[in-house]
Design a protein around this motif. Sequence first.
Motif, PDB file in Angstrom:
ATOM      1  N   VAL A  28       0.803  -1.230   0.000  1.00  0.00           N
ATOM      2  CA  VAL A  28       0.000   0.000   0.000  1.00  0.00           C
ATOM      3  C   VAL A  28       0.833   1.277   0.000  1.00  0.00           C
ATOM      4  O   VAL A  28       0.326   2.342  -0.360  1.00  0.00           O
ATOM      5  CB  VAL A  28      -1.003   0.031   1.181  1.00  0.00           C
ATOM      6  N   ARG A  29       2.105   1.189   0.365  1.00  0.00           N
ATOM      7  CA  ARG A  29       2.937   2.404   0.428  1.00  0.00           C
ATOM      8  C   ARG A  29       3.010   3.191  -0.880  1.00  0.00           C
ATOM      9  O   ARG A  29       3.068   4.425  -0.834  1.00  0.00           O
ATOM     10  CB  ARG A  29       4.338   2.068   0.924  1.00  0.00           C
ATOM     11  N   PRO A  30       3.016   2.544  -2.053  1.00  0.00           N
ATOM     12  CA  PRO A  30       3.062   3.345  -3.290  1.00  0.00           C
ATOM     13  C   PRO A  30       1.877   4.307  -3.445  1.00  0.00           C
ATOM     14  O   PRO A  30       1.965   5.278  -4.193  1.00  0.00           O
ATOM     15  CB  PRO A  30       3.055   2.288  -4.398  1.00  0.00           C
ATOM     16  N   GLU A  31       0.794   4.043  -2.716  1.00  0.00           N
ATOM     17  CA  GLU A  31      -0.376   4.930  -2.806  1.00  0.00           C
ATOM     18  C   GLU A  31      -0.182   6.224  -2.024  1.00  0.00           C
ATOM     19  O   GLU A  31      -0.917   7.188  -2.255  1.00  0.00           O
ATOM     20  CB  GLU A  31      -1.623   4.203  -2.305  1.00  0.00           C
ATOM     21  N   LEU A  32       0.772   6.247  -1.115  1.00  0.00           N
ATOM     22  CA  LEU A  32       1.028   7.471  -0.351  1.00  0.00           C
ATOM     23  C   LEU A  32       1.387   8.596  -1.308  1.00  0.00           C
ATOM     24  O   LEU A  32       2.227   8.448  -2.178  1.00  0.00           O
ATOM     25  CB  LEU A  32       2.170   7.267   0.651  1.00  0.00           C
ATOM     26  N   GLY A  33       0.755   9.717  -1.135  1.00  0.00           N
ATOM     27  CA  GLY A  33       1.023  10.859  -2.001  1.00  0.00           C
ATOM     28  C   GLY A  33       0.220  10.825  -3.288  1.00  0.00           C
ATOM     29  O   GLY A  33      -0.111  11.863  -3.837  1.00  0.00           O
ATOM     30  N   GLU A  34      -0.093   9.628  -3.765  1.00  0.00           N
ATOM     31  CA  GLU A  34      -0.862   9.505  -5.009  1.00  0.00           C
ATOM     32  C   GLU A  34      -2.336   9.833  -4.790  1.00  0.00           C
ATOM     33  O   GLU A  34      -2.983  10.356  -5.684  1.00  0.00           O
ATOM     34  CB  GLU A  34      -0.738   8.091  -5.584  1.00  0.00           C
ATOM     35  N   ILE A  35      -2.853   9.482  -3.619  1.00  0.00           N
ATOM     36  CA  ILE A  35      -4.273   9.721  -3.378  1.00  0.00           C
ATOM     37  C   ILE A  35      -4.511  10.799  -2.326  1.00  0.00           C
ATOM     38  O   ILE A  35      -5.645  11.051  -1.955  1.00  0.00           O
ATOM     39  CB  ILE A  35      -5.015   8.423  -3.000  1.00  0.00           C
ATOM     40  N   ASP A  36      -3.454  11.452  -1.865  1.00  0.00           N
ATOM     41  CA  ASP A  36      -3.636  12.579  -0.955  1.00  0.00           C
ATOM     42  C   ASP A  36      -4.351  13.701  -1.699  1.00  0.00           C
ATOM     43  O   ASP A  36      -4.274  13.808  -2.922  1.00  0.00           O
ATOM     44  CB  ASP A  36      -2.291  13.100  -0.452  1.00  0.00           C
ATOM     45  N   SER A  37      -5.060  14.515  -0.950  1.00  0.00           N
ATOM     46  CA  SER A  37      -5.768  15.634  -1.559  1.00  0.00           C
ATOM     47  C   SER A  37      -5.475  16.899  -0.768  1.00  0.00           C
ATOM     48  O   SER A  37      -4.710  16.877   0.204  1.00  0.00           O
ATOM     49  CB  SER A  37      -7.275  15.354  -1.564  1.00  0.00           C
ATOM     50  N   ASP A  38      -6.098  17.988  -1.163  1.00  0.00           N
ATOM     51  CA  ASP A  38      -5.946  19.232  -0.413  1.00  0.00           C
ATOM     52  C   ASP A  38      -6.562  19.108   0.970  1.00  0.00           C
ATOM     53  O   ASP A  38      -6.225  19.858   1.869  1.00  0.00           O
ATOM     54  CB  ASP A  38      -6.626  20.390  -1.152  1.00  0.00           C
ATOM     55  N   ARG A  39      -7.478  18.142   1.130  1.00  0.00           N
ATOM     56  CA  ARG A  39      -8.216  18.016   2.384  1.00  0.00           C
ATOM     57  C   ARG A  39      -7.784  16.849   3.259  1.00  0.00           C
ATOM     58  O   ARG A  39      -8.182  16.777   4.417  1.00  0.00           O
ATOM     59  CB  ARG A  39      -9.701  17.900   2.070  1.00  0.00           C
ATOM     60  N   ALA A  40      -6.998  15.915   2.725  1.00  0.00           N
ATOM     61  CA  ALA A  40      -6.612  14.749   3.528  1.00  0.00           C
ATOM     62  C   ALA A  40      -5.271  14.188   3.076  1.00  0.00           C
ATOM     63  O   ALA A  40      -4.884  14.325   1.918  1.00  0.00           O
ATOM     64  CB  ALA A  40      -7.685  13.675   3.432  1.00  0.00           C
ATOM     65  N   SER A  41      -4.587  13.553   4.025  1.00  0.00           N
ATOM     66  CA  SER A  41      -3.331  12.869   3.723  1.00  0.00           C
ATOM     67  C   SER A  41      -3.225  11.663   4.650  1.00  0.00           C
ATOM     68  O   SER A  41      -3.966  11.545   5.628  1.00  0.00           O
ATOM     69  CB  SER A  41      -2.137  13.798   3.901  1.00  0.00           C
ATOM     70  N   ALA A  42      -2.296  10.777   4.326  1.00  0.00           N
ATOM     71  CA  ALA A  42      -2.146   9.562   5.128  1.00  0.00           C
ATOM     72  C   ALA A  42      -0.678   9.194   5.281  1.00  0.00           C
ATOM     73  O   ALA A  42       0.173   9.627   4.496  1.00  0.00           O
ATOM     74  CB  ALA A  42      -2.906   8.413   4.476  1.00  0.00           C
ATOM     75  N   SER A  43      -0.412   8.376   6.286  1.00  0.00           N
ATOM     76  CA  SER A  43       0.906   7.788   6.463  1.00  0.00           C
ATOM     77  C   SER A  43       0.721   6.318   6.818  1.00  0.00           C
ATOM     78  O   SER A  43      -0.316   5.930   7.359  1.00  0.00           O
ATOM     79  CB  SER A  43       1.689   8.511   7.561  1.00  0.00           C
ATOM     80  N   VAL A  44       1.723   5.510   6.472  1.00  0.00           N
ATOM     81  CA  VAL A  44       1.694   4.070   6.758  1.00  0.00           C
ATOM     82  C   VAL A  44       2.957   3.723   7.527  1.00  0.00           C
ATOM     83  O   VAL A  44       4.064   4.054   7.092  1.00  0.00           O
ATOM     84  CB  VAL A  44       1.619   3.237   5.460  1.00  0.00           C
ATOM     85  N   ASP A  45       2.783   3.055   8.662  1.00  0.00           N
ATOM     86  CA  ASP A  45       3.918   2.624   9.476  1.00  0.00           C
ATOM     87  C   ASP A  45       3.747   1.140   9.797  1.00  0.00           C
ATOM     88  O   ASP A  45       2.628   0.648   9.931  1.00  0.00           O
ATOM     89  CB  ASP A  45       3.981   3.421  10.782  1.00  0.00           C
ATOM     90  N   ARG A  46       4.882   0.457   9.934  1.00  0.00           N
ATOM     91  CA  ARG A  46       4.844  -0.954  10.328  1.00  0.00           C
ATOM     92  C   ARG A  46       5.803  -1.176  11.474  1.00  0.00           C
ATOM     93  O   ARG A  46       6.936  -0.707  11.464  1.00  0.00           O
ATOM     94  CB  ARG A  46       5.245  -1.869   9.177  1.00  0.00           C
ATOM     95  N   THR A  47       5.329  -1.892  12.472  1.00  0.00           N
ATOM     96  CA  THR A  47       6.164  -2.310  13.600  1.00  0.00           C
ATOM     97  C   THR A  47       5.884  -3.794  13.817  1.00  0.00           C
ATOM     98  O   THR A  47       4.755  -4.168  14.150  1.00  0.00           O
ATOM     99  CB  THR A  47       5.829  -1.524  14.879  1.00  0.00           C
ATOM    100  N   ALA A  48       6.891  -4.604  13.577  1.00  0.00           N
ATOM    101  CA  ALA A  48       6.764  -6.071  13.727  1.00  0.00           C
ATOM    102  C   ALA A  48       5.559  -6.580  12.944  1.00  0.00           C
ATOM    103  O   ALA A  48       5.543  -6.464  11.720  1.00  0.00           O
ATOM    104  CB  ALA A  48       6.721  -6.455  15.191  1.00  0.00           C
ATOM    105  N   ASP A  49       4.527  -7.079  13.634  1.00  0.00           N
ATOM    106  CA  ASP A  49       3.382  -7.688  12.947  1.00  0.00           C
ATOM    107  C   ASP A  49       2.183  -6.755  12.828  1.00  0.00           C
ATOM    108  O   ASP A  49       1.061  -7.188  12.592  1.00  0.00           O
ATOM    109  CB  ASP A  49       2.969  -8.979  13.656  1.00  0.00           C
ATOM    110  N   THR A  50       2.417  -5.446  12.980  1.00  0.00           N
ATOM    111  CA  THR A  50       1.328  -4.468  12.961  1.00  0.00           C
ATOM    112  C   THR A  50       1.569  -3.393  11.904  1.00  0.00           C
ATOM    113  O   THR A  50       2.669  -2.862  11.789  1.00  0.00           O
ATOM    114  CB  THR A  50       1.190  -3.800  14.344  1.00  0.00           C
TER     115      THR A  50
END
Length: 81
Positions: A28-50
Amino acid sequence: MTGDRPHSAQLTFEYPSPASAATVARSVRPELGEIDSDRASASVDRTADTVTVTVDAADLTALRAGLTTWTTLIEVAEAVD
Protein backbone atom coordinates in the motif's frame (compact mmCIF):
# COMPACT_ATOMS: atom_id res chain seq x y z
CA MET A 1 -2.53 15.88 13.16
CA THR A 2 -1.59 19.27 11.74
CA GLY A 3 -3.11 22.72 12.12
CA ASP A 4 -4.78 22.73 8.71
CA ARG A 5 -5.96 19.11 9.22
CA PRO A 6 -7.52 19.04 12.69
CA HIS A 7 -9.18 15.62 12.29
CA SER A 8 -7.18 12.43 12.58
CA ALA A 9 -7.78 8.69 12.89
CA GLN A 10 -5.60 5.61 13.04
CA LEU A 11 -6.36 2.21 11.58
CA THR A 12 -4.34 -0.61 13.14
CA PHE A 13 -4.07 -4.03 11.51
CA GLU A 14 -2.35 -7.00 13.17
CA TYR A 15 -1.01 -9.95 11.16
CA PRO A 16 0.13 -13.46 12.02
CA SER A 17 3.76 -12.62 11.25
CA PRO A 18 6.06 -9.66 10.65
CA ALA A 19 6.54 -10.93 7.08
CA SER A 20 2.79 -10.67 6.38
CA ALA A 21 2.68 -7.16 7.85
CA ALA A 22 5.68 -6.15 5.74
CA THR A 23 4.02 -7.46 2.58
CA VAL A 24 0.81 -5.52 3.24
CA ALA A 25 2.68 -2.31 4.14
CA ARG A 26 4.90 -2.62 1.06
CA SER A 27 1.82 -3.16 -1.11
CA VAL A 28 0.00 0.00 0.00
CA ARG A 29 2.94 2.40 0.43
CA PRO A 30 3.06 3.34 -3.29
CA GLU A 31 -0.38 4.93 -2.81
CA LEU A 32 1.03 7.47 -0.35
CA GLY A 33 1.02 10.86 -2.00
CA GLU A 34 -0.86 9.50 -5.01
CA ILE A 35 -4.27 9.72 -3.38
CA ASP A 36 -3.64 12.58 -0.96
CA SER A 37 -5.77 15.63 -1.56
CA ASP A 38 -5.95 19.23 -0.41
CA ARG A 39 -8.22 18.02 2.38
CA ALA A 40 -6.61 14.75 3.53
CA SER A 41 -3.33 12.87 3.72
CA ALA A 42 -2.15 9.56 5.13
CA SER A 43 0.91 7.79 6.46
CA VAL A 44 1.69 4.07 6.76
CA ASP A 45 3.92 2.62 9.48
CA ARG A 46 4.84 -0.95 10.33
CA THR A 47 6.16 -2.31 13.60
CA ALA A 48 6.76 -6.07 13.73
CA ASP A 49 3.38 -7.69 12.95
CA THR A 50 1.33 -4.47 12.96
CA VAL A 51 0.53 -1.98 10.19
CA THR A 52 -0.83 1.42 11.20
CA VAL A 53 -2.44 3.84 8.78
CA THR A 54 -2.93 7.40 10.02
CA VAL A 55 -5.32 9.64 8.11
CA ASP A 56 -5.31 13.41 8.75
CA ALA A 57 -8.10 15.52 7.31
CA ALA A 58 -9.39 19.07 7.17
CA ASP A 59 -13.00 18.00 7.76
CA LEU A 60 -15.00 14.95 8.79
CA THR A 61 -16.17 14.17 5.26
CA ALA A 62 -12.58 14.00 4.03
CA LEU A 63 -11.64 11.89 7.06
CA ARG A 64 -14.41 9.38 6.32
CA ALA A 65 -13.42 9.20 2.66
CA GLY A 66 -9.77 8.70 3.59
CA LEU A 67 -10.59 5.94 6.07
CA THR A 68 -12.76 4.16 3.51
CA THR A 69 -10.05 4.40 0.85
CA TRP A 70 -7.27 3.10 3.08
CA THR A 71 -9.41 0.31 4.54
CA THR A 72 -10.14 -0.86 1.00
CA LEU A 73 -6.47 -0.67 -0.01
CA ILE A 74 -5.47 -2.76 3.01
CA GLU A 75 -8.23 -5.30 2.29
CA VAL A 76 -6.99 -5.72 -1.28
CA ALA A 77 -3.38 -6.11 -0.12
CA GLU A 78 -4.49 -8.73 2.43
CA ALA A 79 -6.36 -10.68 -0.23
CA VAL A 80 -3.25 -10.82 -2.40
CA ASP A 81 -0.90 -11.74 0.48
